[in-house]
Design a protein around this motif. Structure first.
Motif, PDB file in Angstrom:
ATOM      1  N   TYR A  35       0.692  -1.011  -0.193  1.00 36.48           N
ATOM      2  CA  TYR A  35       0.023  -0.114  -0.034  1.00 36.48           C
ATOM      3  C   TYR A  35       0.806   1.254  -0.128  1.00 36.48           C
ATOM      4  O   TYR A  35       0.624   2.093  -0.696  1.00 36.48           O
ATOM      5  CB  TYR A  35      -0.702   0.051   1.268  1.00 36.48           C
ATOM      6  CG  TYR A  35      -1.889   1.171   1.200  1.00 36.48           C
ATOM      7  CD1 TYR A  35      -3.124   1.339   0.683  1.00 36.48           C
ATOM      8  CD2 TYR A  35      -1.669   2.421   1.930  1.00 36.48           C
ATOM      9  CE1 TYR A  35      -4.035   2.344   0.554  1.00 36.48           C
ATOM     10  CE2 TYR A  35      -2.447   3.601   1.915  1.00 36.48           C
ATOM     11  CZ  TYR A  35      -3.484   3.538   1.441  1.00 36.48           C
ATOM     12  OH  TYR A  35      -4.291   4.416   1.293  1.00 36.48           O
ATOM     13  N   VAL A  36       1.723   1.315   0.769  1.00 32.76           N
ATOM     14  CA  VAL A  36       2.749   2.593   1.060  1.00 32.76           C
ATOM     15  C   VAL A  36       3.341   2.643  -0.506  1.00 32.76           C
ATOM     16  O   VAL A  36       3.744   3.754  -0.767  1.00 32.76           O
ATOM     17  CB  VAL A  36       3.607   2.248   2.144  1.00 32.76           C
ATOM     18  CG1 VAL A  36       4.836   3.373   2.056  1.00 32.76           C
ATOM     19  CG2 VAL A  36       3.228   2.188   3.401  1.00 32.76           C
ATOM     20  N   THR A  76       3.830   4.994  15.420  1.00 35.96           N
ATOM     21  CA  THR A  76       4.460   5.180  14.180  1.00 35.96           C
ATOM     22  C   THR A  76       3.343   5.062  12.807  1.00 35.96           C
ATOM     23  O   THR A  76       3.454   5.825  12.110  1.00 35.96           O
ATOM     24  CB  THR A  76       5.612   3.959  13.796  1.00 35.96           C
ATOM     25  OG1 THR A  76       6.665   3.968  15.018  1.00 35.96           O
ATOM     26  CG2 THR A  76       6.324   4.108  12.584  1.00 35.96           C
ATOM     27  N   VAL A  77       2.642   4.164  12.940  1.00 30.29           N
ATOM     28  CA  VAL A  77       1.472   4.039  12.082  1.00 30.29           C
ATOM     29  C   VAL A  77       0.662   5.337  11.969  1.00 30.29           C
ATOM     30  O   VAL A  77       0.445   5.854  10.906  1.00 30.29           O
ATOM     31  CB  VAL A  77       0.545   2.970  12.160  1.00 30.29           C
ATOM     32  CG1 VAL A  77      -0.751   2.618  11.586  1.00 30.29           C
ATOM     33  CG2 VAL A  77       1.325   1.648  12.401  1.00 30.29           C
ATOM     34  N   GLU A  78       0.392   5.966  13.057  1.00 33.61           N
ATOM     35  CA  GLU A  78      -0.433   7.226  13.073  1.00 33.61           C
ATOM     36  C   GLU A  78       0.670   8.384  12.431  1.00 33.61           C
ATOM     37  O   GLU A  78      -0.102   9.191  11.841  1.00 33.61           O
ATOM     38  CB  GLU A  78      -0.764   7.603  14.667  1.00 33.61           C
ATOM     39  CG  GLU A  78      -1.613   6.638  15.280  1.00 33.61           C
ATOM     40  CD  GLU A  78      -2.101   6.999  16.709  1.00 33.61           C
ATOM     41  OE1 GLU A  78      -1.407   8.058  17.160  1.00 33.61           O
ATOM     42  OE2 GLU A  78      -2.741   6.127  17.252  1.00 33.61           O
ATOM     43  N   ARG A  79       1.824   8.345  12.740  1.00 31.59           N
ATOM     44  CA  ARG A  79       2.349   9.482  12.080  1.00 31.59           C
ATOM     45  C   ARG A  79       2.625   9.193  10.603  1.00 31.59           C
ATOM     46  O   ARG A  79       2.780  10.142   9.760  1.00 31.59           O
ATOM     47  CB  ARG A  79       3.839   9.413  12.824  1.00 31.59           C
ATOM     48  CG  ARG A  79       3.980  10.059  14.186  1.00 31.59           C
ATOM     49  CD  ARG A  79       5.165  10.316  14.768  1.00 31.59           C
ATOM     50  NE  ARG A  79       5.848   9.024  14.764  1.00 31.59           N
ATOM     51  CZ  ARG A  79       7.068   8.688  15.227  1.00 31.59           C
ATOM     52  NH1 ARG A  79       7.605   9.935  15.903  1.00 31.59           N
ATOM     53  NH2 ARG A  79       7.520   7.523  15.388  1.00 31.59           N
ATOM     54  N   MET A  84       0.788  10.778   5.098  1.00 32.82           N
ATOM     55  CA  MET A  84       0.414  10.304   3.657  1.00 32.82           C
ATOM     56  C   MET A  84      -1.126  10.919   3.516  1.00 32.82           C
ATOM     57  O   MET A  84      -1.713  10.880   2.429  1.00 32.82           O
ATOM     58  CB  MET A  84       0.274   8.732   3.693  1.00 32.82           C
ATOM     59  CG  MET A  84       1.639   8.278   3.798  1.00 32.82           C
ATOM     60  SD  MET A  84       1.661   6.075   3.924  1.00 32.82           S
ATOM     61  CE  MET A  84       0.861   5.933   2.418  1.00 32.82           C
ATOM     62  N   GLY A  85      -1.667  11.429   4.608  1.00 30.95           N
ATOM     63  CA  GLY A  85      -3.072  11.876   4.492  1.00 30.95           C
ATOM     64  C   GLY A  85      -4.121  10.657   4.426  1.00 30.95           C
ATOM     65  O   GLY A  85      -5.020  10.848   3.577  1.00 30.95           O
ATOM     66  N   ALA A  89      -5.878   3.041   9.601  1.00 28.38           N
ATOM     67  CA  ALA A  89      -6.377   1.525   9.695  1.00 28.38           C
ATOM     68  C   ALA A  89      -6.032   0.905   7.970  1.00 28.38           C
ATOM     69  O   ALA A  89      -5.913  -0.230   8.027  1.00 28.38           O
ATOM     70  CB  ALA A  89      -7.955   1.411   9.773  1.00 28.38           C
ATOM     71  N   GLU A  90      -5.651   1.861   7.248  1.00 28.53           N
ATOM     72  CA  GLU A  90      -5.582   1.400   5.838  1.00 28.53           C
ATOM     73  C   GLU A  90      -3.773   0.955   5.738  1.00 28.53           C
ATOM     74  O   GLU A  90      -3.481   0.255   4.637  1.00 28.53           O
ATOM     75  CB  GLU A  90      -5.524   2.528   4.912  1.00 28.53           C
ATOM     76  CG  GLU A  90      -7.097   2.995   4.731  1.00 28.53           C
ATOM     77  CD  GLU A  90      -7.120   3.982   3.739  1.00 28.53           C
ATOM     78  OE1 GLU A  90      -6.648   4.257   2.855  1.00 28.53           O
ATOM     79  OE2 GLU A  90      -8.126   4.797   3.835  1.00 28.53           O
TER      80      GLU A  90
END
Length: 142
Positions: A35-36, A76-79, A84-85, A89-90
């Protein structure tokens, strides 16, 4: 004090039972590297290291997260999601949905790291860590 909640930072800590060392199963999710990478491709104006800088992590950390070598901390996921905007959860994939080879590689790396630090602690406690190296380094050549 109760057991750590799955998904929290202390959730994969060692548990001593029956005189042995058993590891609790790490239920933290992996970062969805595909995804990233797809997001970066679609937003061609940004490199991986620029995304890492915007998220406040190192480029090496982001590369390890994308490759599945380490699991991300929830902050880290939140940041990353904020940089990325997108919704946090994605960005995550439950361990059950990850291909077995990624999970095996992650577990192999964790075991290797535990072995390394166990050896370091043993060397420090027995005084062998720096003495042996210094002795060999200062010995004249014959």
């Amino acid at each position: 004090m109760g057991a750590p909640i799955q998904g929290e930072p202390g959730a994969c800590s060692a548990d001593r039972r029956n005189g042995g060392m058993e590891m609790m199963e790490d239920k933290r999710p992996f970062l969805d590297g595909r995804y990233v990478e797809t997001w970066l491709r679609e937003h061609g104006h940004m490199y991986k290291y620029e995304l890492a800088w915007r998220a406040g992590i190192t480029g090496t950390t982001l590369s390890q997260l994308i490759a599945g070598h380490v699991k991300p901390h929830p902050s880290t996921v939140e940041r990353l999601a904020e940089a990325m905007g997108v919704d946090p959860a994605e960005l995550v994939v439950p361990p059950d949905d990850v291909p077995p080879e990624v999970n095996r590689e992650y577990k192999r790396r964790q075991a290797k790291t535990r072995k390394y630090w166990r050896k370091k602690r043993w060397e420090e406690s027995n005084g062998d860590a720096k003495q042996g190296r210094a002795y060999k380094a200062n010995r004249p050549f014959t």
